[in-house]
Design an enzyme around this catalytic site. Structure first.
Site, PDB file in Angstrom:
ATOM      1  N   ARG A 154       3.239 -15.131 -36.280  1.00 47.50           N
ATOM      2  CA  ARG A 154       3.355 -14.526 -37.737  1.00 47.50           C
ATOM      3  C   ARG A 154       1.986 -14.706 -38.309  1.00 47.50           C
ATOM      4  O   ARG A 154       1.461 -13.751 -38.899  1.00 47.50           O
ATOM      5  CB  ARG A 154       4.334 -15.344 -38.586  1.00 47.50           C
ATOM      6  CG  ARG A 154       5.698 -14.763 -37.948  1.00 47.50           C
ATOM      7  CD  ARG A 154       6.632 -15.696 -38.810  1.00 47.50           C
ATOM      8  NE  ARG A 154       8.105 -15.756 -38.558  1.00 47.50           N
ATOM      9  CZ  ARG A 154       8.511 -16.516 -37.494  1.00 47.50           C
ATOM     10  NH1 ARG A 154       7.904 -17.432 -37.019  1.00 47.50           N
ATOM     11  NH2 ARG A 154       9.759 -16.336 -37.213  1.00 47.50           N
ATOM     12  N   ARG A 234      -4.904 -26.111 -35.946  1.00 49.69           N
ATOM     13  CA  ARG A 234      -4.893 -27.704 -35.618  1.00 49.69           C
ATOM     14  C   ARG A 234      -6.264 -27.992 -35.054  1.00 49.69           C
ATOM     15  O   ARG A 234      -6.753 -27.385 -34.148  1.00 49.69           O
ATOM     16  CB  ARG A 234      -3.669 -27.745 -34.561  1.00 49.69           C
ATOM     17  CG  ARG A 234      -2.345 -27.961 -34.939  1.00 49.69           C
ATOM     18  CD  ARG A 234      -2.161 -29.082 -36.087  1.00 49.69           C
ATOM     19  NE  ARG A 234      -0.706 -29.049 -36.497  1.00 49.69           N
ATOM     20  CZ  ARG A 234      -0.364 -28.450 -37.691  1.00 49.69           C
ATOM     21  NH1 ARG A 234      -1.150 -27.708 -38.576  1.00 49.69           N
ATOM     22  NH2 ARG A 234       0.943 -28.491 -38.180  1.00 49.69           N
ATOM     23  N   ASP A 258     -10.416 -25.398 -41.268  1.00 51.46           N
ATOM     24  CA  ASP A 258      -9.550 -26.090 -42.302  1.00 51.46           C
ATOM     25  C   ASP A 258      -8.733 -27.231 -41.751  1.00 51.46           C
ATOM     26  O   ASP A 258      -7.509 -27.766 -42.287  1.00 51.46           O
ATOM     27  CB  ASP A 258      -8.522 -25.025 -43.027  1.00 51.46           C
ATOM     28  CG  ASP A 258      -7.664 -25.484 -43.850  1.00 51.46           C
ATOM     29  OD1 ASP A 258      -8.157 -26.159 -45.104  1.00 51.46           O
ATOM     30  OD2 ASP A 258      -6.346 -25.336 -43.895  1.00 51.46           O
ATOM     31  N   GLU A 263      -8.463 -35.641 -38.719  1.00 52.90           N
ATOM     32  CA  GLU A 263      -8.462 -35.468 -39.915  1.00 52.90           C
ATOM     33  C   GLU A 263      -7.361 -36.450 -40.999  1.00 52.90           C
ATOM     34  O   GLU A 263      -7.551 -36.748 -42.067  1.00 52.90           O
ATOM     35  CB  GLU A 263      -8.007 -33.951 -40.474  1.00 52.90           C
ATOM     36  CG  GLU A 263      -6.350 -33.870 -40.167  1.00 52.90           C
ATOM     37  CD  GLU A 263      -6.045 -32.214 -40.316  1.00 52.90           C
ATOM     38  OE1 GLU A 263      -6.739 -31.445 -39.985  1.00 52.90           O
ATOM     39  OE2 GLU A 263      -5.024 -32.107 -40.982  1.00 52.90           O
ATOM     40  N   HIS A 295      -7.424 -28.897 -44.922  1.00 56.17           N
ATOM     41  CA  HIS A 295      -6.200 -28.416 -44.364  1.00 56.17           C
ATOM     42  C   HIS A 295      -5.324 -28.020 -45.788  1.00 56.17           C
ATOM     43  O   HIS A 295      -4.089 -28.304 -45.901  1.00 56.17           O
ATOM     44  CB  HIS A 295      -5.208 -29.643 -44.041  1.00 56.17           C
ATOM     45  CG  HIS A 295      -4.276 -29.343 -42.868  1.00 56.17           C
ATOM     46  ND1 HIS A 295      -4.156 -29.841 -41.524  1.00 56.17           N
ATOM     47  CD2 HIS A 295      -3.249 -28.210 -42.857  1.00 56.17           C
ATOM     48  CE1 HIS A 295      -3.232 -29.146 -41.007  1.00 56.17           C
ATOM     49  NE2 HIS A 295      -2.614 -28.257 -41.773  1.00 56.17           N
TER      50      HIS A 295
END
Ligand code: COI
Length: 330
Positions: A154, A234, A258, A263, A295
Site C-alpha cells: 500500500r 525499517r 526516518d 533508533e 520515525h
C-alpha cells in the site's frame, strides 16, 4: 468486555474517548509500555491494545493466556517486535492496522527526497549564518530522475502515485506483483536491476530476517554513483555503517532516514541536554547530505485516528465473532 491500552499518548486520547463512548466498552488507558515488570496489569482484561517500539516481553503471551486474555491488538502495522509463534502457541490472536494511512508515509518519504534534492537543510543553515549565496548547491528535479521503489504494498503504491505526479520515471521491485501496477510496466526482475537503474531508491517493505541489512556494501556497489536513498520503512533494512561510508565517499549523494537500526533508545525520547552515546548516529546526523527524522512519517491526524480506532474495532470483532479483517497470519 474490558480492554487495556498501553503506551497511550495524549494525541491518541480523544480517539480512545470517542470510541469508548460510541461502543460503551471499558478501555483503561496506561501511558507505560508493556514490560516484564507490569505484565500482571493485563489480568482481568479481554484485550490488550498496544503500540511500542521495543520488543514485547517474551512471557507476555503465556501470561496473558493464563489470565484468560482473548486478543492482542497493536495500533501499528509492523509486527517485527512481536513473537507471533508464542502468540499462536498460546492461542492469542494478533491484529494490526495494515493501512492506517499509506499516504502519510508515502508523502513523508517524498518530502525527505525533495529536501535532499533542493539542499533545503544546507540553505537553512546558511540563512542562519547570514549567508545568502546559492553556489554550489544546484538542485535536481524529481521529474528528471528514475525513482526505484522497493516494495509495492500500500505505501509503495501511494509513493508511486505521487512520483507519477512529478513526472518521474518509476521502476519497482517486489516479489509479489500488484496486478494494477503490472499494467504500467514498471516492475524489474530483481533488486539488482533496480539498483542499476535508479537515481533514487525508496524503501517500502517490512522488516524480515531475510532482508536485514539488504542495503549493504555489496548492494551499494551495484547502485548508480550519486544515488539517493530514502528509508521510511525499517532501520534494519540498511547496514548503517556501509551507508555512512558510501555517503562520505560520495557514492551515495544523500539519504533521508526516518528509521534507523538502533533508533529505540533515541527516537520519541526527550534527550535535550544529554549526550547521545551512539557514535554511528552522531556521525550520520552530522552530515550535510543526510536528513534524519525520528520515525514520524506515520504521524498525521488521519493515521493516529485510524490506528486507535481500527485496533479497538479489531479487538472487539475478534471477541464478538472470533475473527477480524486485520488478523495477522504467522
Ligand atoms: C508501524 O506502523 O509499524 C510504524 O512504523 C509506525 C510506528 C508508530 C511504530
Amino acid at each position: 468486555m474490558k480492554f487495556i491500552a498501553f503506551n497511550v499518548r495524549d494525541d491518541e486520547r480523544q480517539y480512545f474517548e470517542t470510541w469508548i463512548k460510541e461502543n460503551q466498552i471499558e478501555v483503561d488507558l496506561y501511558t507505560d509500555e508493556i514490560t516484564p515488570d507490569n505484565l500482571d496489569l493485563v489480568k482481568g482484561y479481554d484485550a490488550v491494545i498496544a503500540l511500542q517500539p521495543n520488543e514485547y516481553p517474551k512471557e507476555f503471551f503465556s501470561k496473558f493466556a493464563e489470565f484468560g486474555g482473548k486478543v492482542f491488538s497493536i495500533r501499528n502495522v509492523g509486527v517485527d517486535n512481536i513473537d507471533l509463534e508464542a502468540a499462536a502457541q498460546n492461542n492469542i490472536p494478533v491484529t494490526n492496522v495494515p493501512a492506517y494511512s499509506p499516504n502519510a508515509i508515502a508523502e513523508f518519504s517524498v518530502t525527505l527526497l525533495l529536501q535532499l534534492l533542493r539542499n533545503t537543510e544546507i540553505f537553512e543553515k546558511r540563512m542562519q549564518a547570514n549567508d545568502y549565496r546559492w553556489a554550489p548547491y544546484v538542485g535536481k528535479e524529481i521529474h528528471d530522475l528514475t525513482v526505484g521503489i522497493l516494495g509495492t504494498g500500500r505505501i509503495g503504491q501511494a509513493a508511486i502515485q505521487i512520483y507519477k505526479g512529478f513526472g518521474a520515471k518509476i521502476v519497482a521491485f517486489d516479489p509479489y506483483h500488484n496486478p494494477e501496477l503490472e499494467k504500467e510496466d514498471i516492475y524489474v526482475d530483481s533488486k539488482e536491476e533496480l539498483y542499476a537503474k535508479a537515481d533514487v531508491i525508496s524503501l517500502h517493505m517490512p522488516a524480515t530476517k531475510q532482508d536485514e541489512h539488504m542495503i549493504d556494501q555489496d548492494a551499494i556497489a551495484l547502485m548508480k554513483d550519486g544515488v539517493y536513498i530514502i528509508n521510511t520503512a525499517r532501520g534494519s533494512l540498511i547496514d548503517t555503517k556501509a551507508l555512512l561510508a558510501a555517503l562520505k565517499s560520495g557514492k551515495i549523494a544523500g539519504a533521508g532516514l526516518d528509521t534507523y537500526e538502533y533508533e529505540n533508545p533515541i527516537f520519541n525520547h526527550d534527550l535535550r541536554g544529554q549526550k547521545i552515546e551512539d557514535e554511528l548516529f552522531n556521525e550520520l546526523v552530522s552530515l550535510d547530505n543526510v536528513l534524519v527524522t525520528p520515525h514520524v512519517a506515520f504521524y498525521t491526524q488521519t493515521a493516529v485516528k485510524n490506528m486507535v480506532t481500527v485496533a479497538l474495532d479489531s479487538a472487539k470483532s475478534v471477541i464478538e465473532t472470533g475473527s477480524a479483517a486485520t488478523l495477522v497470519k504467522k
